[in-house]
Design a protein around this motif. Structure first.
Motif, PDB file in Angstrom:
ATOM      1  N   ALA A 154       0.471  -1.348   0.148  1.00  0.00           N
ATOM      2  CA  ALA A 154      -0.144  -0.253   0.164  1.00  0.00           C
ATOM      3  C   ALA A 154       1.049   0.832   0.268  1.00  0.00           C
ATOM      4  CB  ALA A 154      -0.973  -0.004   1.611  1.00  0.00           C
ATOM      5  N   LEU A 155       1.540   1.698   0.672  1.00  0.00           N
ATOM      6  CA  LEU A 155       2.497   2.643   0.600  1.00  0.00           C
ATOM      7  C   LEU A 155       3.509   2.910  -0.174  1.00  0.00           C
ATOM      8  CD1 LEU A 155       3.851   2.233   4.312  1.00  0.00           C
ATOM      9  CD2 LEU A 155       2.335   3.562   3.319  1.00  0.00           C
ATOM     10  N   ASP A 156       4.385   1.861  -1.355  1.00  0.00           N
ATOM     11  CA  ASP A 156       4.609   1.482  -1.970  1.00  0.00           C
ATOM     12  C   ASP A 156       3.391   2.063  -3.673  1.00  0.00           C
ATOM     13  OD1 ASP A 156       7.065   0.592  -1.505  1.00  0.00           O
ATOM     14  OD2 ASP A 156       6.767  -1.324  -1.948  1.00  0.00           O
ATOM     15  N   ARG A 157       2.330   1.507  -3.407  1.00  0.00           N
ATOM     16  CA  ARG A 157       1.634   2.086  -4.444  1.00  0.00           C
ATOM     17  C   ARG A 157       0.483   3.715  -4.205  1.00  0.00           C
ATOM     18  NH1 ARG A 157      -3.566  -1.960  -4.970  1.00  0.00           N
ATOM     19  NH2 ARG A 157      -3.999   0.723  -6.404  1.00  0.00           N
ATOM     20  N   LEU A 158       1.158   3.668  -3.238  1.00  0.00           N
ATOM     21  CA  LEU A 158       0.963   5.048  -2.641  1.00  0.00           C
ATOM     22  C   LEU A 158       2.289   6.424  -2.920  1.00  0.00           C
ATOM     23  CD1 LEU A 158      -0.397   5.110   1.199  1.00  0.00           C
ATOM     24  CD2 LEU A 158      -1.579   6.178  -0.701  1.00  0.00           C
ATOM     25  N   ALA A 159       2.982   5.500  -2.723  1.00  0.00           N
ATOM     26  CA  ALA A 159       4.209   7.204  -3.697  1.00  0.00           C
ATOM     27  C   ALA A 159       3.903   6.512  -4.946  1.00  0.00           C
ATOM     28  CB  ALA A 159       5.718   6.165  -3.267  1.00  0.00           C
ATOM     29  N   ARG A 160       3.539   5.700  -5.390  1.00  0.00           N
ATOM     30  CA  ARG A 160       3.227   5.773  -7.119  1.00  0.00           C
ATOM     31  C   ARG A 160       1.605   6.511  -7.406  1.00  0.00           C
ATOM     32  NH1 ARG A 160       4.815   0.346  -6.585  1.00  0.00           N
ATOM     33  NH2 ARG A 160       2.682  -0.165  -7.516  1.00  0.00           N
TER      34      ARG A 160
END
Length: 175
Positions: A154-160
């Protein structure tokens, strides 16, 4: 806001999609302002009547002085001037998304007697009334639920910027 009010929501994200749902439920003629036409289907599904492309000078010029209220839900720093141009005489730009400093040319407010507002918590009574209104009109947040074990995903997708409105972490996988 109500029937006959012309409302535009800038930013179709976690806050913006709820602003659209509320404006539509209140009977406002509702438009969405987005950087690209990729959000057209979502805007229509949420009840918006129109999509204005903020990166298209022709679209923005055609919408000049059109809206009684522009609700700015954009979370990143940005120039308010293009959105103030969309506000009709005696209208309001309600700046809700970005929580940092903003710069406004006073003449952008004076010409057309425009107002710049923001909002914090409405307090307990206003929050209760809003939740009752949402319940009566079946307004809920659109969320994507992920197991809490996928918090890094989720954090990775938020960053993207790869999230459709909001993530909710389901904590039931914790012991």
């Amino acid at each position: 806001m109500g029937s006959g009010t012309r409302v535009a929501v800038a930013g179709l994200g976690g806050l913006g999609h709820l602003a659209i749902k509320l404006a539509v439920a209140l009977g406002a003629e509702t438009s969405v302002i987005s950087r690209s036409k990729d959000k057209a289907a979502d805007a229509s599904r949420l009840g918006a009547h129109d999509l204005i492309i903020s990166t298209d000078a022709t679209h923005m010029a055609a919408a000049r002085d059109r809206f009684d209220v522009v609700i700015d839900t954009i979370s990143a720093p940005h120039d308010l001037e293009p959105y103030l141009r969309l506000v009709a005489m005696d209208g309001t730009l309600s700046h809700l998304g970005h929580l940092g400093p903003v710069t406004v040319q006073t003449t952008d407010l004076l010409v057309g007697r425009k107002k710049l507002s923001s909002a914090g918590s409405g307090g307990r009574p206003a929050t209760e009334a809003m939740l009752e209104f949402c319940a009566a009109h079946d307004i809920t947040a659109d969320v994507e639920v992920l197991p809490s074990g996928q918090v890094n995903k989720a954090l990775d997708r938020l960053a993207r910027n790869d999230v459709h409105y909001r993530f909710v972490l389901d904590m039931s996988d914790l012991s």
